[in-house]
Design a protein around this motif. Structure first.
Motif: not given
Length: 99
Positions: A1-13, A41-54
């Motif tokens: 899996m590709a390493k995520r950037s800090r920007y991506h982490d900030w965006l998803v948060k 895809r980014n919004v879906a990832e954010a929603k999944a992380l917020a729901a802690e489903s991953g």
């Protein structure tokens, strides 16, 4: 899996907020419709992380494999709408649906 950037982490948060997600998707739709699949895809990832489903939604996952065709289709749709004096926008359905 590709390493995520800090920007991506900030965006998803930030995209965990439905208001932010709505604005982000509308900006992508207006400025770079070819990137709509990735934005969803980014919004879906954010929603999944917020729901802690991953996990990502099945719809967002299916967009991963068709990103190029989604971009082409969006170009066609936006061109047709423009010819009719219309535009496509994204809005939140309701707070209950989005969490």
């Amino acid at each position: 899996m590709a390493k995520r950037s800090r920007y991506h982490d900030w965006l998803v948060k930030n995209l965990a907020d439905p208001v932010e997600a709505e604005g982000y998707l509308n900006a992508v739709l207006a400025d770079y419709p070819q990137g709509l699949a990735k934005a969803i895809r980014n919004v879906a990832e954010a929603k999944a992380l917020a729901a802690e489903s991953g996990s990502r939604s099945a719809t967002a996952t299916s967009l991963l494999s068709t990103e190029d065709s989604v971009g082409s289709a969006m170009d066609t749709v936006q061109s047709a709408l423009h010819d009719m004096g219309l535009k496509l926008t994204i809005s939140r359905e309701s707070e209950a649906v989005l969490g």
